[in-house]
Design a protein around this motif. Sequence first.
Motif, PDB file in Angstrom:
ATOM      1  N   UNK B   4      26.147   2.853  -2.340  1.00  0.00           N
ATOM      2  CA  UNK B   4      25.319   2.976  -1.132  1.00  0.00           C
ATOM      3  C   UNK B   4      24.401   1.766  -0.994  1.00  0.00           C
ATOM      4  N   UNK B   5      24.287   1.298   0.224  1.00  0.00           N
ATOM      5  CA  UNK B   5      23.357   0.207   0.467  1.00  0.00           C
ATOM      6  C   UNK B   5      21.921   0.683   0.253  1.00  0.00           C
ATOM      7  N   UNK B   6      21.037  -0.256  -0.001  1.00  0.00           N
ATOM      8  CA  UNK B   6      19.671   0.127  -0.353  1.00  0.00           C
ATOM      9  C   UNK B   6      18.965   0.772   0.827  1.00  0.00           C
ATOM     10  N   UNK B   7      18.234   1.852   0.572  1.00  0.00           N
ATOM     11  CA  UNK B   7      17.548   2.550   1.653  1.00  0.00           C
ATOM     12  C   UNK B   7      16.389   1.727   2.198  1.00  0.00           C
ATOM     13  N   UNK B   8      16.019   2.033   3.452  1.00  0.00           N
ATOM     14  CA  UNK B   8      14.933   1.317   4.098  1.00  0.00           C
ATOM     15  C   UNK B   8      13.609   1.591   3.397  1.00  0.00           C
ATOM     16  N   UNK B   9      13.436   2.844   2.973  1.00  0.00           N
ATOM     17  CA  UNK B   9      12.227   3.185   2.240  1.00  0.00           C
ATOM     18  C   UNK B   9      12.670   3.861   0.944  1.00  0.00           C
ATOM     19  N   UNK B  11      13.278   6.368  -1.931  1.00  0.00           N
ATOM     20  CA  UNK B  11      13.280   7.827  -1.886  1.00  0.00           C
ATOM     21  C   UNK B  11      12.677   8.352  -3.184  1.00  0.00           C
ATOM     22  N   UNK B  12      11.897   9.403  -3.068  1.00  0.00           N
ATOM     23  CA  UNK B  12      11.306  10.019  -4.237  1.00  0.00           C
ATOM     24  C   UNK B  12      12.098  11.270  -4.563  1.00  0.00           C
ATOM     25  N   UNK B 308       8.815   4.471  16.556  1.00  0.00           N
ATOM     26  CA  UNK B 308       9.842   4.948  15.652  1.00  0.00           C
ATOM     27  C   UNK B 308      10.219   3.955  14.572  1.00  0.00           C
ATOM     28  N   UNK B 309       9.683   2.761  14.662  1.00  0.00           N
ATOM     29  CA  UNK B 309      10.101   1.775  13.677  1.00  0.00           C
ATOM     30  C   UNK B 309       8.985   1.472  12.695  1.00  0.00           C
ATOM     31  N   UNK B 310       7.983   2.302  12.728  1.00  0.00           N
ATOM     32  CA  UNK B 310       6.874   2.070  11.834  1.00  0.00           C
ATOM     33  C   UNK B 310       7.307   2.039  10.395  1.00  0.00           C
TER      34      UNK B 310
END
Lengths: 427, 310
Positions: B4-9, B11-12, B308-310
């Motif tokens: 999987x490509x790296x997530x935008x934020x 994940x915990x 929405x892009x914050x």
Amino acid sequence: MMTMQNPMTEIATSKKAGDTLLSVRNLKKHFPIKDGVLQSTVGHVKAVDDVSFDIRRGETVGLVGESGCGKTTLSQCVAGLMEPTSGEVLFDTGRGGTLGPEDRIDRMSGKQKAKYRRNVQMVFQDNFASLNPRNLVVDIVGRPLRVHGEASGGLLTERVVELLEQVGLGRQHLYRYPHQFSGGQRQRISIARALALDPDLIVLDEPTSALDVSVQAQILNLLGDLQQQRHLAYLFVTHDLSVVRHMADRTVTMYLGRVVEHGPTETIFRDAQHPYTKALLAAKPDLDDDPDAPIATLEGTIPDPARPPKACRFHTRCPVATPDCGWEVDDIVRLLESDDTLFERLSGVSRKSELEAELAFETEEAACKLWEVLRSDRVPEAMREATEILDVKGSKLNVRFRDSDEIGLRALGSGHEAACVHAGRLS
Amino acid sequence: MTQIDTPAKPLDPLRHDTAFTVRLRRYREISGTILSNPTTVIGLFFIIALLCMAIFAPLLAPPNVPDPYQMPRDWGAVRSPPGTPGHPLGTTNQGGDVLYGVIWGSRTSLQLSLIVVSVTVVIGVCIGSLAGLVGGWLDEALMRVVDIFLSIPELIFALAVAAILGPSFTNIILSLCIVFWVKYARIMRAQIILIRQADYVQAARVIGDTRFNIFRRDILPNAITPIAVQATLDMGNIVLVGATLSFIGLSESGIAEWGVLVSEGQAGIASGRWWASTFPGLMIFIWALAFNLVGDGLRDALDPKTEDKR
Ligand SMILES: Nc1ncnc2c1ncn2[C@@H]1O[C@H](COP(=O)(O)OP(=O)(O)OP(=O)(O)O)[C@@H](O)[C@H]1O
Ligand code: SF4
Ligand SMILES: [Mg+2]
């Protein structure tokens, strides 16, 4: 072996690989061009103009062409998002037998229509715009199941988890908003949503064009894996030929709303017959072309789809055009439009037909100047050869071109077709 | 499975989310953005103060009998200046307590603005949606009406309608309802035409959802932000326009309404009795300013480009 999510929807007798799943026949989509205060129709953008092809169960059809050639319009007609102007889209809803008028998606009975809706899904190019920004992933992916009454409550959540796992996401992504993901992950969510109803066909409109190259490969591999597991058919729209080569069983090349070449992907890449396809292939640097093959490249701009060129629509840009490729008065008009110095003294064009016209200029000199240009190598040799009459009387220039027949797709054997006068003769 | 490509934020994995906690967190995030603007906070502070005043009016100033919206009359203390015992802000020519008018006037203003905003939002959203969704000649016809309405300045238009209907507070409400729906219709139509083309609406159609559900779940929630901003601004503007109509004399005299008080008190300014119109006038100003500050703050915070892009 394929794994069916929902055995209820499977009709064993009518789901054989190689059967025609969807058939596009003589499809046209013309958008009216409105102008003036009264918004009267002044012409039509012929976005898709007489296109026919089939998609068989379990296969991938690649649809390629430059921007604006009508790929999105065609795929939206296939997905039932747009009403065609004329022509038909037939879909096998498991009625049995060959496809007939009852299988037209715009004439289906309610029950058949519902089956079509479930079995044809779509993934869009813009991974951000295709997900409602206010919905959580669980709602987005679960929505098709809810709409078709397949699951609700805890069962729905479990089905969504299953779907997410199939696209390489998981339970931890259920309660997140689209903006919390990367582009590739959002496209996975779109794919999961498209898979939810276990469709037969997924229309993919440039699904990887907006992604980074490394992510593109991952999504393509995922699509490949899913196709194997679920026996899916894809209509894969792209302008990237290397993607087509990787994914598609058959390739359809479109130019200005028409199919110009069509055949097994391998054949197209080995032995393209249409100069447009060849130019597309040549423009792709990372392909291992035959070094001896003459390299044709695409020059010039795409003509206005509201006034497509006669006969072969590619003749305005074709490096190997012949006098029979559809030369017409519009070619002179296009020439004048691209050169202001010629255009400025033009006072009127009276056409007798699309082949014959009288161009009036303000001065005799201007008429003579155009006459000279039309005899010089500023116009293709084929165009000069196709000119039957070209004379100047006073400040008027008379011109007539040789008539040419419509150039349709010609069968070249084993499902390969190309729409070119040279097809089968040139290699 | 592919990597999987790296997530935008990041994940915990230890965080156990439910739809509820995630939505809550999002609302908290959005309100955080809204409250990060100091002028919005100031406006919000005044709005809350004014709302408290309106809600607790009966406790702050015992209601006049029989009608609490009529100014009480203290004929023994006519034209008293501020600071007079029992009349901290003074009295009017007719012995009306200015403080009573200020306090109960906030109730009148709240009623006026709430009624007009809710009625006009409903009318505007319905008409705008109809025009945007149905299109064709209906759209043409409705938008011509909207254009005509918009070509007349709000105040002049409301004034004309109120004058025709005759002077009364109810007629002021009615005339403002007739005038103020137009902007909402126009905003809603523009939003619908934009969102109707959005890929997520197309995606919902491919799924096979009904038109009504698509409207309810996809179009409306995404179209409503600018309506909410405009409604907040109008909460202030309507009180301003309403007070202006009252000032001109299109309301009933003697009611506890800021515009009426300003109108009835202005004659005394020349003779030095400034208080009867200044305090209610100040209230109108604060009310309009507070809602405009918050409205502008909301507009910036909810801008779709940043939201929405914050
Ligand atoms: N709704 C519409 N109204 C009018 N013209 C349209 C509409 N949609 C598309 N067109 C026109 O139809 C032609 C084909 O557009 P289409 O989007 O199908 O091309 P495309 O091959 O998908 O291009 P791209 O690679 O840029 O996505 C274009 O000339 C476009 O301007
Ligand atoms: S028919 Fe073939 S040769 Fe002629 S213009 Fe078209 S592509 Fe070129
Ligand atoms: Mg497209």
